[in-house]
Design a protein around this motif. Structure first.
Motif, PDB file in Angstrom:
ATOM      1  N   SER A  62      -6.550   1.808  -4.502  1.00 18.26           N
ATOM      2  CA  SER A  62      -7.626   1.348  -3.635  1.00 18.26           C
ATOM      3  C   SER A  62      -7.518  -0.146  -3.380  1.00 18.26           C
ATOM      4  N   PHE A  63      -7.211  -0.903  -4.416  1.00 14.99           N
ATOM      5  CA  PHE A  63      -7.058  -2.355  -4.290  1.00 14.99           C
ATOM      6  C   PHE A  63      -5.986  -2.687  -3.258  1.00 14.99           C
ATOM      7  N   VAL A  64      -4.842  -2.038  -3.353  1.00 13.29           N
ATOM      8  CA  VAL A  64      -3.736  -2.308  -2.427  1.00 13.29           C
ATOM      9  C   VAL A  64      -4.093  -1.889  -1.003  1.00 13.29           C
ATOM     10  N   ASN A  65      -4.712  -0.737  -0.851  1.00 12.38           N
ATOM     11  CA  ASN A  65      -5.028  -0.246   0.492  1.00 12.38           C
ATOM     12  C   ASN A  65      -6.079  -1.088   1.195  1.00 12.38           C
ATOM     13  N   GLN A  66      -6.958  -1.731   0.454  1.00 13.78           N
ATOM     14  CA  GLN A  66      -7.966  -2.575   1.082  1.00 13.78           C
ATOM     15  C   GLN A  66      -7.422  -3.942   1.486  1.00 13.78           C
ATOM     16  N   LEU A  67      -6.141  -4.189   1.200  1.00 12.72           N
ATOM     17  CA  LEU A  67      -5.510  -5.443   1.616  1.00 12.72           C
ATOM     18  C   LEU A  67      -4.879  -5.324   2.999  1.00 12.72           C
ATOM     19  N   ASP A  68      -5.216  -4.294   3.732  1.00 12.38           N
ATOM     20  CA  ASP A  68      -4.629  -4.072   5.055  1.00 12.38           C
ATOM     21  C   ASP A  68      -5.362  -4.876   6.120  1.00 12.38           C
ATOM     22  N   HIS A  69      -5.255  -6.171   6.010  1.00 13.65           N
ATOM     23  CA  HIS A  69      -5.849  -7.106   6.962  1.00 13.65           C
ATOM     24  C   HIS A  69      -4.817  -8.191   7.273  1.00 13.65           C
ATOM     25  N   PRO A  70      -4.850  -8.757   8.481  1.00 12.91           N
ATOM     26  CA  PRO A  70      -3.829  -9.753   8.850  1.00 12.91           C
ATOM     27  C   PRO A  70      -3.630 -10.864   7.830  1.00 12.91           C
ATOM     28  N   LYS A  71      -4.721 -11.385   7.257  1.00 17.61           N
ATOM     29  CA  LYS A  71      -4.571 -12.517   6.336  1.00 17.61           C
ATOM     30  C   LYS A  71      -4.254 -12.107   4.901  1.00 17.61           C
ATOM     31  N   THR A  72      -4.239 -10.788   4.629  1.00 21.25           N
ATOM     32  CA  THR A  72      -3.926 -10.351   3.265  1.00 21.25           C
ATOM     33  C   THR A  72      -2.699  -9.445   3.195  1.00 21.25           C
ATOM     34  N   ARG A  73      -2.044  -9.189   4.320  1.00 15.16           N
ATOM     35  CA  ARG A  73      -0.892  -8.281   4.289  1.00 15.16           C
ATOM     36  C   ARG A  73       0.271  -8.850   3.485  1.00 15.16           C
ATOM     37  N   THR A  74       0.438 -10.169   3.497  1.00  9.23           N
ATOM     38  CA  THR A  74       1.483 -10.771   2.669  1.00  9.23           C
ATOM     39  C   THR A  74       1.186 -10.535   1.197  1.00  9.23           C
ATOM     40  N   ILE A  75      -0.096 -10.679   0.833  1.00  6.53           N
ATOM     41  CA  ILE A  75      -0.499 -10.419  -0.543  1.00  6.53           C
ATOM     42  C   ILE A  75      -0.260  -8.947  -0.881  1.00  6.53           C
ATOM     43  N   ARG A  76      -0.532  -8.056   0.087  1.00  9.25           N
ATOM     44  CA  ARG A  76      -0.335  -6.630  -0.176  1.00  9.25           C
ATOM     45  C   ARG A  76       1.133  -6.330  -0.457  1.00  9.25           C
ATOM     46  N   THR A  77       2.032  -6.933   0.315  1.00 12.72           N
ATOM     47  CA  THR A  77       3.461  -6.736   0.075  1.00 12.72           C
ATOM     48  C   THR A  77       3.845  -7.190  -1.320  1.00 12.72           C
ATOM     49  N   GLN A  78       3.316  -8.345  -1.721  1.00 15.25           N
ATOM     50  CA  GLN A  78       3.579  -8.852  -3.067  1.00 15.25           C
ATOM     51  C   GLN A  78       3.002  -7.906  -4.126  1.00 15.25           C
ATOM     52  N   ALA A  79       1.802  -7.406  -3.858  1.00 14.60           N
ATOM     53  CA  ALA A  79       1.148  -6.511  -4.815  1.00 14.60           C
ATOM     54  C   ALA A  79       1.949  -5.220  -4.995  1.00 14.60           C
ATOM     55  N   LEU A  80       2.425  -4.649  -3.893  1.00 13.41           N
ATOM     56  CA  LEU A  80       3.216  -3.425  -3.975  1.00 13.41           C
ATOM     57  C   LEU A  80       4.457  -3.644  -4.829  1.00 13.41           C
ATOM     58  N   ASP A  81       5.142  -4.751  -4.608  1.00 10.60           N
ATOM     59  CA  ASP A  81       6.350  -5.050  -5.379  1.00 10.60           C
ATOM     60  C   ASP A  81       6.028  -5.272  -6.857  1.00 10.60           C
ATOM     61  N   LEU A  82       4.968  -6.030  -7.127  1.00  5.80           N
ATOM     62  CA  LEU A  82       4.617  -6.342  -8.514  1.00  5.80           C
ATOM     63  C   LEU A  82       4.171  -5.108  -9.283  1.00  5.80           C
ATOM     64  N   PHE A  83       3.363  -4.273  -8.636  1.00  3.18           N
ATOM     65  CA  PHE A  83       2.916  -3.062  -9.325  1.00  3.18           C
ATOM     66  C   PHE A  83       4.085  -2.119  -9.580  1.00  3.18           C
ATOM     67  N   ASN A  84       4.987  -1.973  -8.601  1.00  3.02           N
ATOM     68  CA  ASN A  84       6.147  -1.105  -8.811  1.00  3.02           C
ATOM     69  C   ASN A  84       7.029  -1.629  -9.943  1.00  3.02           C
ATOM     70  N   LEU A  85       7.192  -2.944 -10.010  1.00  6.28           N
ATOM     71  CA  LEU A  85       7.952  -3.518 -11.121  1.00  6.28           C
ATOM     72  C   LEU A  85       7.274  -3.234 -12.461  1.00  6.28           C
ATOM     73  N   ALA A  86       5.949  -3.328 -12.474  1.00 12.12           N
ATOM     74  CA  ALA A  86       5.211  -3.042 -13.708  1.00 12.12           C
ATOM     75  C   ALA A  86       5.352  -1.574 -14.099  1.00 12.12           C
ATOM     76  N   PHE A  87       5.315  -0.675 -13.103  1.00 10.68           N
ATOM     77  CA  PHE A  87       5.459   0.756 -13.393  1.00 10.68           C
ATOM     78  C   PHE A  87       6.845   1.053 -13.973  1.00 10.68           C
ATOM     79  N   VAL A  88       7.873   0.373 -13.441  1.00  7.35           N
ATOM     80  CA  VAL A  88       9.222   0.554 -13.979  1.00  7.35           C
ATOM     81  C   VAL A  88       9.292   0.027 -15.415  1.00  7.35           C
TER      82      VAL A  88
END
Length: 241
Positions: A62-88
């Motif tokens: 939910s946190f990642v999906n709510q970042l779908d806004h022009p000024k937060t999409r860069t943060i969302r990309t970072q979040a996706l990468d960081l969470f996937n790294l944490a899951f690995v």
């Protein structure tokens, strides 16, 4: 440890409207009962620290999906990468594919699905793939038979788009007529696979119960259909050059 990693990143300074959206959409609470946005952060942290594993995954998604806004999409990309790294790192059996958190962990499988999503952007094929991913990502009430139905529907739409043929077997013949050699075993395998889901007792006719289809089979079909779409795209591209 993964909980600590997630809790740290919830502390990112994000727009208050994002926290309000999480409060209303994820927690289904009234906005006039939120007060200060820190209340939403505290609720999220409590889920991460004390909730069951489903609650943790759901709040992250939910946190990642709510970042779908022009000024937060860069943060969302970072979040996706960081969470996937944490899951690995912490051996969590889920990964973000697009913005859906699904139980696909193999790098090559993820790349096939992600490639198909990108290649089919704006098409009916993409709509089917999005639905298949969303259904697979439903961790509390997954409907695996529908995942397969949507994955096969994506292939069906792609064949129709690229060849003008409604039937997969006819579409493969059309590709061969254009000069692309398809090995008989591959053509036969795909025709039979499509037939498995399309015959009178098949999944696409909703006569197979969902309890007869498990997660592993649903993932297999989604990855396999995504890979086939990628192949069709490459064939189509080479045909135009």
């Amino acid at each position: 440890m993964v909980r600590e990693h997630i809790r740290e990143h919830i502390d990112w300074q994000i727009d208050e409207s994002i926290l309000q959206a999480i409060w209303m959409v994820h927690y289904e609470e009234r906005l006039d009962e939120l007060g200060h946005s820190s209340k939403a952060v505290a609720r999220m942290k409590d889920d991460v620290v004390s909730g069951d594993w489903l609650a943790v995954l759901e709040v992250v998604e939910s946190f990642v999906n709510q970042l779908d806004h022009p000024k937060t999409r860069t943060i969302r990309t970072q979040a996706l990468d960081l969470f996937n790294l944490a899951f690995v790192r912490y051996l969590v059996g889920f990964r973000f594919v697009g913005t859906e958190l699904v139980s696909v962990t193999d790098k090559e499988e993820i790349e096939q699905i992600a490639g198909a999503l990108e290649a089919t952007s704006g098409t009916t094929s993409r709509t089917h793939l999005d639905r298949a991913l969303a259904l697979l990502a439903d961790k509390r009430e997954p409907i695996y038979a529908k995942v397969i139905s949507e994955a096969v529907g994506a292939v069906e739409s792609e064949v129709r788009l690229l060849t003008g043929k409604n039937d997969l077997a006819d579409g493969l013949k059309q590709l061969e007529a254009k000069g692309y050699a398809i090995h008989p075993a591959l053509r036969g395998a795909w025709t039979k696979l499509y037939g498995y889901t399309s015959d009178a007792g098949g999944i696409r006719h909703a006569l197979i119960r969902d309890d007869e289809v498990d997660e592993a089979l649903a993932v297999y079909f989604l990855v396999s259909c995504s890979a086939f779409i990628n192949l069709l795209r490459k064939v189509s591209a080479s045909d135009r050059t």
